[in-house]
Each structure stands twice: as structure tokens, then as C-alpha cells.
Scaffold this motif. Structure first.
Motif, PDB file in Angstrom:
ATOM      1  N   GLU A 378       0.829  -1.208   0.000  1.00  0.00           N
ATOM      2  CA  GLU A 378       0.000   0.000   0.000  1.00  0.00           C
ATOM      3  C   GLU A 378       0.863   1.258   0.000  1.00  0.00           C
ATOM      4  OE1 GLU A 378      -0.320  -2.520   1.953  1.00  0.00           O
ATOM      5  OE2 GLU A 378      -2.395  -3.276   1.898  1.00  0.00           O
ATOM      6  N   ALA A 379       1.926   1.244   0.803  1.00  0.00           N
ATOM      7  CA  ALA A 379       2.817   2.404   0.850  1.00  0.00           C
ATOM      8  C   ALA A 379       3.429   2.675  -0.521  1.00  0.00           C
ATOM      9  CB  ALA A 379       3.910   2.180   1.896  1.00  0.00           C
ATOM     10  N   ARG A 380       3.870   1.620  -1.199  1.00  0.00           N
ATOM     11  CA  ARG A 380       4.480   1.782  -2.517  1.00  0.00           C
ATOM     12  C   ARG A 380       3.483   2.376  -3.517  1.00  0.00           C
ATOM     13  NH1 ARG A 380       5.877  -3.367  -3.640  1.00  0.00           N
ATOM     14  NH2 ARG A 380       7.709  -3.103  -2.332  1.00  0.00           N
ATOM     15  N   LYS A 381       2.237   1.965  -3.428  1.00  0.00           N
ATOM     16  CA  LYS A 381       1.213   2.471  -4.348  1.00  0.00           C
ATOM     17  C   LYS A 381       1.032   3.972  -4.185  1.00  0.00           C
ATOM     18  CE  LYS A 381      -3.088   1.746  -3.328  1.00  0.00           C
ATOM     19  NZ  LYS A 381      -4.393   1.081  -3.093  1.00  0.00           N
ATOM     20  N   PHE A 382       0.988   4.447  -2.943  1.00  0.00           N
ATOM     21  CA  PHE A 382       0.747   5.871  -2.712  1.00  0.00           C
ATOM     22  C   PHE A 382       1.994   6.707  -2.983  1.00  0.00           C
ATOM     23  CE2 PHE A 382      -2.661   3.998  -0.020  1.00  0.00           C
ATOM     24  CZ  PHE A 382      -3.735   4.576  -0.689  1.00  0.00           C
ATOM     25  N   PHE A 383       3.181   6.183  -2.715  1.00  0.00           N
ATOM     26  CA  PHE A 383       4.398   6.903  -3.103  1.00  0.00           C
ATOM     27  C   PHE A 383       4.462   7.049  -4.620  1.00  0.00           C
ATOM     28  CE2 PHE A 383       6.440   5.305   1.007  1.00  0.00           C
ATOM     29  CZ  PHE A 383       6.314   6.535   1.630  1.00  0.00           C
ATOM     30  N   SER A 384       4.077   5.990  -5.321  1.00  0.00           N
ATOM     31  CA  SER A 384       4.067   6.038  -6.773  1.00  0.00           C
ATOM     32  C   SER A 384       3.064   7.072  -7.284  1.00  0.00           C
ATOM     33  CB  SER A 384       3.739   4.653  -7.332  1.00  0.00           C
ATOM     34  OG  SER A 384       3.686   4.673  -8.737  1.00  0.00           O
ATOM     35  N   LYS A 385       1.932   7.171  -6.602  1.00  0.00           N
ATOM     36  CA  LYS A 385       0.923   8.153  -7.013  1.00  0.00           C
ATOM     37  C   LYS A 385       1.440   9.573  -6.809  1.00  0.00           C
ATOM     38  CE  LYS A 385      -4.037   8.973  -6.719  1.00  0.00           C
ATOM     39  NZ  LYS A 385      -5.338   8.503  -6.142  1.00  0.00           N
ATOM     40  N   ALA A 386       2.213   9.781  -5.757  1.00  0.00           N
ATOM     41  CA  ALA A 386       2.796  11.107  -5.518  1.00  0.00           C
ATOM     42  C   ALA A 386       3.752  11.485  -6.643  1.00  0.00           C
ATOM     43  CB  ALA A 386       3.522  11.126  -4.174  1.00  0.00           C
ATOM     44  N   THR A 387       4.515  10.513  -7.144  1.00  0.00           N
ATOM     45  CA  THR A 387       5.435  10.819  -8.241  1.00  0.00           C
ATOM     46  C   THR A 387       4.704  11.063  -9.564  1.00  0.00           C
ATOM     47  OG1 THR A 387       5.753   8.465  -8.755  1.00  0.00           O
ATOM     48  CG2 THR A 387       7.262   9.458  -7.158  1.00  0.00           C
ATOM     49  N   LEU A 388       3.490  10.549  -9.689  1.00  0.00           N
ATOM     50  CA  LEU A 388       2.710  10.841 -10.889  1.00  0.00           C
ATOM     51  C   LEU A 388       2.283  12.302 -10.917  1.00  0.00           C
ATOM     52  CD1 LEU A 388       0.435   7.658 -11.208  1.00  0.00           C
ATOM     53  CD2 LEU A 388       2.434   8.266 -12.584  1.00  0.00           C
ATOM     54  N   PHE A 389       1.917  12.843  -9.754  1.00  0.00           N
ATOM     55  CA  PHE A 389       1.540  14.256  -9.685  1.00  0.00           C
ATOM     56  C   PHE A 389       2.761  15.167  -9.834  1.00  0.00           C
ATOM     57  CE2 PHE A 389      -2.253  12.527  -7.548  1.00  0.00           C
ATOM     58  CZ  PHE A 389      -3.246  13.207  -8.242  1.00  0.00           C
ATOM     59  N   ASN A 390       3.916  14.700  -9.350  1.00  0.00           N
ATOM     60  CA  ASN A 390       5.145  15.483  -9.489  1.00  0.00           C
ATOM     61  C   ASN A 390       6.300  14.514  -9.714  1.00  0.00           C
ATOM     62  OD1 ASN A 390       7.280  17.220  -9.406  1.00  0.00           O
ATOM     63  ND2 ASN A 390       6.945  17.947  -7.322  1.00  0.00           N
ATOM     64  N   PRO A 391       6.704  14.301 -10.967  1.00  0.00           N
ATOM     65  CA  PRO A 391       7.769  13.322 -11.246  1.00  0.00           C
ATOM     66  C   PRO A 391       9.093  13.653 -10.577  1.00  0.00           C
ATOM     67  CG  PRO A 391       6.592  13.932 -13.264  1.00  0.00           C
ATOM     68  CD  PRO A 391       6.148  14.894 -12.204  1.00  0.00           C
ATOM     69  N   ASN A 392       9.288  14.907 -10.184  1.00  0.00           N
ATOM     70  CA  ASN A 392      10.546  15.317  -9.561  1.00  0.00           C
ATOM     71  C   ASN A 392      10.419  15.476  -8.060  1.00  0.00           C
ATOM     72  OD1 ASN A 392      11.709  15.446 -12.127  1.00  0.00           O
ATOM     73  ND2 ASN A 392      11.126  17.582 -12.395  1.00  0.00           N
ATOM     74  N   PHE A 393       9.461  14.782  -7.465  1.00  0.00           N
ATOM     75  CA  PHE A 393       9.229  14.876  -6.022  1.00  0.00           C
ATOM     76  C   PHE A 393      10.164  13.888  -5.327  1.00  0.00           C
ATOM     77  CE2 PHE A 393       5.820  14.605  -2.473  1.00  0.00           C
ATOM     78  CZ  PHE A 393       6.513  15.543  -1.741  1.00  0.00           C
ATOM     79  N   GLY A 394      11.311  14.376  -4.889  1.00  0.00           N
ATOM     80  CA  GLY A 394      12.344  13.509  -4.348  1.00  0.00           C
ATOM     81  C   GLY A 394      11.935  12.755  -3.104  1.00  0.00           C
ATOM     82  N   HIS A 395      11.153  13.384  -2.216  1.00  0.00           N
ATOM     83  CA  HIS A 395      10.719  12.710  -0.991  1.00  0.00           C
ATOM     84  C   HIS A 395       9.917  11.445  -1.310  1.00  0.00           C
ATOM     85  CE1 HIS A 395      12.054  16.078   1.447  1.00  0.00           C
ATOM     86  NE2 HIS A 395      11.409  16.899   0.644  1.00  0.00           N
ATOM     87  N   ALA A 396       9.059  11.532  -2.325  1.00  0.00           N
ATOM     88  CA  ALA A 396       8.259  10.367  -2.697  1.00  0.00           C
ATOM     89  C   ALA A 396       9.140   9.270  -3.283  1.00  0.00           C
ATOM     90  CB  ALA A 396       7.174  10.769  -3.699  1.00  0.00           C
ATOM     91  N   TRP A 397      10.164   9.645  -4.041  1.00  0.00           N
ATOM     92  CA  TRP A 397      11.064   8.639  -4.603  1.00  0.00           C
ATOM     93  C   TRP A 397      11.834   7.913  -3.498  1.00  0.00           C
ATOM     94  CZ3 TRP A 397      10.967   6.474  -9.145  1.00  0.00           C
ATOM     95  CH2 TRP A 397      10.421   7.155 -10.234  1.00  0.00           C
ATOM     96  N   ILE A 398      12.240   8.643  -2.468  1.00  0.00           N
ATOM     97  CA  ILE A 398      12.946   8.008  -1.354  1.00  0.00           C
ATOM     98  C   ILE A 398      12.011   7.039  -0.623  1.00  0.00           C
ATOM     99  CG2 ILE A 398      13.985   8.440   0.907  1.00  0.00           C
ATOM    100  CD1 ILE A 398      15.251  10.931  -0.248  1.00  0.00           C
ATOM    101  N   GLY A 399      10.777   7.479  -0.363  1.00  0.00           N
ATOM    102  CA  GLY A 399       9.808   6.576   0.267  1.00  0.00           C
ATOM    103  C   GLY A 399       9.524   5.356  -0.593  1.00  0.00           C
ATOM    104  N   PHE A 400       9.419   5.565  -1.894  1.00  0.00           N
ATOM    105  CA  PHE A 400       9.204   4.458  -2.828  1.00  0.00           C
ATOM    106  C   PHE A 400      10.352   3.448  -2.736  1.00  0.00           C
ATOM    107  CE2 PHE A 400       9.395   2.760  -7.253  1.00  0.00           C
ATOM    108  CZ  PHE A 400       8.125   2.220  -7.320  1.00  0.00           C
TER     109      PHE A 400
END
Length: 696
Positions: A378-400
Motif C-alpha cells: 500500500e505504501a508503494r502504491k501511494f508513493f508512486s501516485k505522488a510521483t505521478l503528480f510530481n515526477p521530480n518529487f524527491g521525498h516520494a522517490w525516497i519513500g518508494f
């Protein structure tokens, strides 16, 4: 035909062509000693925001404004359009702006009508308007806004064609030219847009250079400065060097204030004293102690120190003032994750999902919440969704990447961490995580390389120091490992004593002492870990058992290894150590007991020899009892008992060991009792005879 308006250049801002100040006396921008009115009326005023500049004639300032020429018909329409735009009456602004453009056909009026379209979200219509005539496209302000429309439409190549791959206005003799209107230079704004385009094309080096150029052209271009600092596009040394190169004179009388504010935004890895000095001046002289941005800078400082409790307190203070402040959310959710605040994480994620469902920060918070629950899918799914809204969102990539690391999927984790490292070249975290992944894969050279890069950026993170200590431990460089672990303990002084990092550092330091044969120092470290841990760690218990085996404390080792297996029955290390401890005890127990009986017999030999015949007979009987008693203490192997098969011994290790431990404890008790009897002799012996022997 209406006479052409003045046109802006790259050195002007849009204020230069604003109908609010066009054809106005330049003294409008001079602050009067005691102005009777402000530029904009307070809510509830009966006047528009733009028609009351000349209302008051109580001083020279207002009289100068009254001496200006009366407004023309077109100028009044422009003010009407502008006021409607400011009050978000977009249909009115669009209707009147269209008529003004039809009357004038000027680029400035095309720019302001396109602003109406842009503000209302009609980016395609605004872009088409700004490019429909060559004279519009030649205008710097029109080309700037057309490029911004292309960016909003994600037409990156078209936007770059409009803005230019490089700054066409770059001339050394004009970089220091100040604006005449007090706004942000259009040249700086176009450099900022160029940086946005390159960042979305994943060309982060050119994006960094464009942002830097924007701030160098005009220090008031905070958008570009914020992109540089928020995205960690520069190393800490580069940030402080860049600050010293800025021309704060562009900020006029606010040069000191802007310098101090920019200083608080820089990396907290370096020059902590300068940051604290800037913060003190802003608090004392400018009364900005409770400003959210100043508080956020302080929270960043505490987070770098791993002082998560105090950082969380400041984040909560900021959110109490402004619960929709997204800038504080990365620190806030990270601290909650570190401190186990699952309920608060759930509440904040729920609030964000309701109020801002399209913000990447919302899905980051939800992902962190599920990561705290160890629900990795579930965590991976939502981190991935955050990167869809902002592909350069580094915090989401680290969580992913964290979700893959937690599952042991090292290759996928390394790929995601590497992309985050490209996004955040100025922060040490992605390189730290890359080093940790390679360490788990036993790639010591690659791990040390990444950890060294992380250490060069931030040499005060206890986690970095701990990992470097582990690397040197595996390389058997114990002196360097001890040095890193001791330094890590000093850096972790702000941590709670029960934090995972603090416990890991103490445990690792204990292993260094264990391998260096400093057994008692190792025991101190391991006992400290057990004292503060909420649960018993079988690895720590096994290490303590091993140390006691080295020290010859076999019974103590057996007890502790039993405790380790009680926590983790299938632990191979504890099982092997317990097997060795029991074998060592089995081999030594018979010899130990025989030697003890012989020594006790020798101590009482002279008493036995000088007894009376009756006593000798009784003592002889007693010695027979000793012999028979000692036979009872022999191990099964010495009594030639049938050996247990290897498989059976393995499956019953805990029970057999408990029985042997009980027998050995009983044996020691009987030996002590026997020794006491031998010292005082037989109870029925004649005391007078003994006294005579002693007197002789």
C-alpha cells in the motif's frame, strides 16, 4: 488610434506596464512620512483598490498626485479590467480587456488580457493570443507569459523555443542594472522558467545553472532561489558560496533583511553559528520569531541533528498557525514516522486527502502512514501516485525506494535511490541509503564509496557515522571502526536513548570491543543495550553468551544463551554457541569435581590419620561414601551410558541443556556440603582426642 504605451524591457517588471502606475508620477513609489492612506484600502471600503490614489489632499504627497492629468477613456477601461482581475471577476476582466485590446491593439493590453485567461486556467487561449501577431511576440512580457503557458500545458520544447535555451539578454555590463519600478526583472523571471523547463526534462545541471542565473540577475526572484534550496540542487559549500555572490542591493532598503532571510534557508550542515546569528537578529530586530518560515528553518536545523522530538514540536506549532502549510509536511511526517506517531499520521493524511487530493504531498503523507504500519504494498502504491503528480518529487522517490529496501529487493531500491540522488544532489540521504543497500549486498567497496560521498556532504549524521563504522568493522580495521562509533554517539546526543539508531551504535561498538578482546567494555555496551531496549535482542544475548564463554563463565553463558533461544528458538548462532558451551561443560565437569574432592581430602588427611581406631573405621566408611558419591556426579559419557543420536540431540537441545544445568547445580551444592563435613571431621569423634593431637 490611441497613442502607444511604453513597453517593458528585460530590466523591468510587469509593474512597469501596469495600468495602476502608467502615466502616474514616479513619487507614487516614494514612501511618504505619514501617509494618510495605504495603497490598497482595507476590506469594506466604498472605493475600488485602484481609484483612490488621488482622493486625499491633506499633504504634499496627495497634492502631487492630484496635479496629474485626468485619465483618458481607455485608461479608465484598463483600470476597470485590472480591478476586476484583482477581485477575481474574470468574466468582467475578459469582457473589458477584449474591448481595450480592440481599441488599442497594443502588446501591453494583449499581455493583460492573456493574464486574465492564464489566471482563470485557459492556458491554450492565452498562448494563442500572445502569439497571434508578430508585434506581440516581440514583447518581452508577452513572450514570457506565452512561455509560461506552454509550461503549464507541458509543452516543454515549445516553451524552450519561446524562452530560449540560454539567456539572450546576458551581458556582463547589464547584470547589475537595477529595475526602475521595484519589481522582479523579466529577465530573471525568464531564467526561472528556463530552469523549470530543464528540470522537467530531467536536465538538472542546466536547471541549476538557470535558477542560479535568475537569482544573480535579480535577488528578488525568490522562486528560483527556493527551487535551488528546496530541491538541494547545490552542495552545502556551493550554497554558502552562492549566497556571498548575490547582489542584495536590488532589494533597496531591505537588503539586510533579505540577506538574513536567505541565510536561514541554506543548508544546516555548515556554518551553524551563522544560521543561529541570522535567526537571532531576525527575532530581536525584526520581531519574526513566530514567523512560519523562520520556525521552519529552525525545524530543518533540528531535523539535521536528528532531534526529532523538538523538530516535531516546532512543526506542530507551525501547523497550529497554518494547517495547510505544505512546506513543513516533509519534516512533520518524517518525525512522526521516526517517533512512531501513527495516529497523528493517519489524521494528517486523512485531512490532506479531503482538502488537497491532487497534491503530491497528500499521497506522500498517506504513503508514510502505511510505511509506518509496515504495509509495504500500500505504501508503494501511494508513493508512486505522488510521483505521478510530481515526477521530480524527491521525498516520494525516497519513500518508494524504502518499500523495496524493507522487502530486501535491493536492485529496485538502488534504482529508486539513485534517481532521488539525481534529484537531490545537495543532500546526503540518497547516497547514505545507496551505501546501506550495497552494504547489505556485501559490496563493501561500492558501499564505502557512497557513504564517503554522504559523509562529505554531512559529517554529523549519526547514521552515516554508524554505517562507516560498520564498513571498517568488516574490513577488520577496529581502531577506525571504534572512532566512527564513538563519533556517532557524540552526534546522537540529541536522540532518545531508546531510539533505534542509538541502540544500534551501542551494539556495534560492543561488537568492536568483543572482537578486540576488550571483553568487559563489550559487556558494558551490550548490557546498556539490554537495559534500554523494550525487547530482548537474541543477537545481543548471543554476543554476551560468547563473551562469557571466552571468560570461562560457562554456567553464565549457558543461562544467557538459553534466554536467547527463548526469544528466537531457531537462532543458529545461539544454538551453536549453546552446543559448544554444553560440550565444554561436559568435558570439564568430571575433572573439576574429581579435583575438588581430592583437594578437600588432602586438606583433612592429617585429621584422618590421627583418629582413634573407631574413628578411623568411621572415616574409612566415610571415604567409601565419598567415592560412591563422586561416582554419582559423573556425566553420562563417563558412566558409559548409551549416547543420544545427533538428530535427537539437536531436537532436544533446550530440554537436555536444562537437565544438565540442574544436575550440575546440584553437584556443586553436594560438593560444598561434603567439604564442610571434611573440615569439621566426623560428628561422633572424641573432641578430647582431637585437642590432644592439636596440642602435640
Amino acid at each position: 488610434m490611441v497613442q502607444n504605451q511604453k513597453t517593458s524591457s528585460q530590466h523591468n517588471s510587469t509593474l512597469y506596464i501596469s495600468p495602476l502606475i502608467n502615466n502616474k508620477n514616479q513619487d507614487v513609489f516614494v514612501t511618504p512620512p505619514n501617509p494618510p492612506t495605504t495603497l490598497f484600502d482595507t476590506p469594506g471600503s466604498n472605493h475600488s483598490s485602484f481609484f483612490n490614489l488621488d482622493r486625499n489632499n491633506t499633504n504634499d504627497f496627495s497634492r502631487k498626485n492630484q496635479e496629474t492629468e485626468p485619465l483618458s477613456q481607455v485608461e479608465k477601461l484598463r483600470l476597470w479590467r485590472h480591478d476586476a482581475l484583482m477581485q477575481h471577476h474574470y468574466r468582467t476582466a475578459e469582457y473589458i480587456g477584449d474591448k481595450v485590446l480592440a481599441l488599442t491593439n497594443e502588446p501591453n493590453d494583449a499581455f493583460w488580457l492573456a493574464q486574465v485567461y492564464f489566471t482563470s486556467g485557459n492556458f491554450q487561449r492565452a498562448k494563442q493570443l500572445l502569439l497571434q501577431k508578430p508585434e506581440f511576440e516581440k514583447s518581452v512580457s508577452c513572450r514570457y507569459l506565452a512561455g509560461y503557458c506552454a509550461i503549464k500545458l507541458e509543452l516543454w520544447d515549445d516553451a524552450l523555443d519561446l524562452i530560449g535555451e540560454t539567456n539572450p539578454f546576458k551581458k556582463d555590463d547589464e547584470l547589475q542594472q537595477r529595475t526602475s519600478d521595484g519589481g522582479v526583472k523579466l529577465e530573471a523571471s525568464m531564467c526561472y522558467l528556463r530552469g523549470l523547463i530543464y528540470a522537467n526534462q530531467n536536465n538538472f545541471e542546466k536547471a541549476k545553472e538557470s535558477y542560479k542565473e535568475a537569482v544573480l540577475v535579480d535577488v528578488k526572484c525568490f522562486e528560483a532561489f527556493d527551487e535551488l534550496i528546496t530541491n538541494n540542487l547545490m552542495t552545502p559549500n556551493e550554497e554558502w558560496g552562492f549566497l556571498s555572490s548575490l547582489n542584495f542591493r536590488d532589494a533597496d532598503d531591505n537588503d539586510e533583511l533579505i540577506r538574513l532571510l536567505y541565510t536561514t534557508r541554506l543548508s544546516k550542515y555548515l556554518n551553524v553559528l551563522k544560521f543561529e546569528e541570522a535567526e537571532a537578529i531576525l527575532n530581536e530586530e525584526y520581531d519574526l520569531a513566530d514567523n512560519c518560515d523562520i520556525l521552519l528553518s529552525k525545524a530543518d536545523h533540528l531535523y539535521v541533528q536528528c532531534n526529532f522530538d523538538d523538530c516535531l514540536a516546532i512543526c506542530e506549532k507551525i501547523l497550529a498557525k497554518d494547517q495547510y502549510n505544505f512546506n513543513v509536511l516533509p519534516n512533520y511526517v518524517s518525525c512522526l514516522h521516526e517517533l512512531g506517531g501513527k495516529n497523528k499520521l493517519f489524521l494528517k493524511a486523512h485531512q490532506l486527502a479531503e482538502s488537497n487530493p491532487t497534491s503530491p504531498m497528500t499521497w506522500l503523507a498517506i504513503g508514510v502512514y502505511y510505511l509506518s504500519l509496515n504495509k509495504l504494498a500500500e505504501a508503494r502504491k501511494f508513493f508512486s501516485k505522488a510521483t505521478l503528480f510530481n515526477p521530480n518529487f524527491g521525498h516520494a522517490w525516497i519513500g518508494f525506494a524504502h518499500t523495496f529496501a524493507a522487502e530486501g529487493e535491493h536492485e529496485q531500491a538502488i534504482s529508486a535511490y539513485a534517481f532521488a540522488a539525481r534529484l537531490f544532489p545537495g543532500t546526503h540521504l540518497p547516497n547514505l541509503f545507496l551505501g546501506m543497500q550495497h552494504l547489505q549486498m556485501s559490496n563493501l567497496s561500492l558501499s564505502e564509496e557512497y557513504l564517503t560521498v554522504s559523509y562529505e556532504i554531512c559529517d554529523s549524521d549519526p547514521l552515516v557515522l554508524n554505517e562507516l563504522g560498520v564498513i571498517n568493522f568488516y574490513k577488520n580495521e577496529l581502531a577506525k571502526a571504534e572512532l566512527y562509533f564513538q563519533e556517532a554517539l557524540g552526534a546522537a546526543k540529541h536522540l532518545n536513548s531508546d531510539s533505534k539508531i542509538w541502540i544500534s551504535i551501542h551494539a556495534n561498538l560492543g561488537h568492536v570491543y568483543r572482537r578486540a578482546n576488550q571483553s568487559y567494555k563489550a559487556l558494558d555496551c551490550f548490557n546498556q543495550v539490554l537495559k534500554i531496549s523494550h525487547t530482548s535482542d537474541p543477537n545481543i544475548l548471543s554476543a554476551i553468551g560468547l563473551i562469557h564463554l571466552k571468560l570461562g563463565n560457562i554456567f553464565k553463558a549457558i543461562d544467557i544463551l538459553h534466554d536467547a533461544l527463548a526469544v528466537a528458538p531457531s537462532d543458529p548462532v545461539a544454538s551453536d554457541l549453546l552446543k559448544r558451551a554444553l560440550e565444554s561443560n561436559k568435558n570439564n565437569s568430571s575433572l573439576f569435581l574429581r579435583n575438588t574432592a581430592e583437594k578437600l581430602f588432602d586438606l583433612n588427611k592429617h585429621t584422618i590419620q590421627y583418629k582413634s581406631k573407631k574413628s578411623k573405621m568411621k572415616n574409612g566408611q566415610h571415604l567409601a561414601d565419598i567415592t560412591s558419591s563422586s561416582n554419582k556426579f559423573l556425566t553420562p559419557s563417563s558412566n558409559k551410558t548409551k549416547p543420544v543420536s545427533a538428530s535427537a540431540r539437536k531436537s532436544t537441545t533446550v530440554n537436555d541443556a536444562a537437565g544438565i544445568r540442574s544436575d550440575l547445580n546440584g553437584s556443586l551444592h553436594d560438593v560444598a556440603h561434603l567439604a564442610e563435613e571434611l573440615k569439621r571431621g566426623d560428628d561422633s569423634s572424641d573432641d578430647d582426642e582431637v585437642m590432644e593431637i592439636e596440642s602435640d
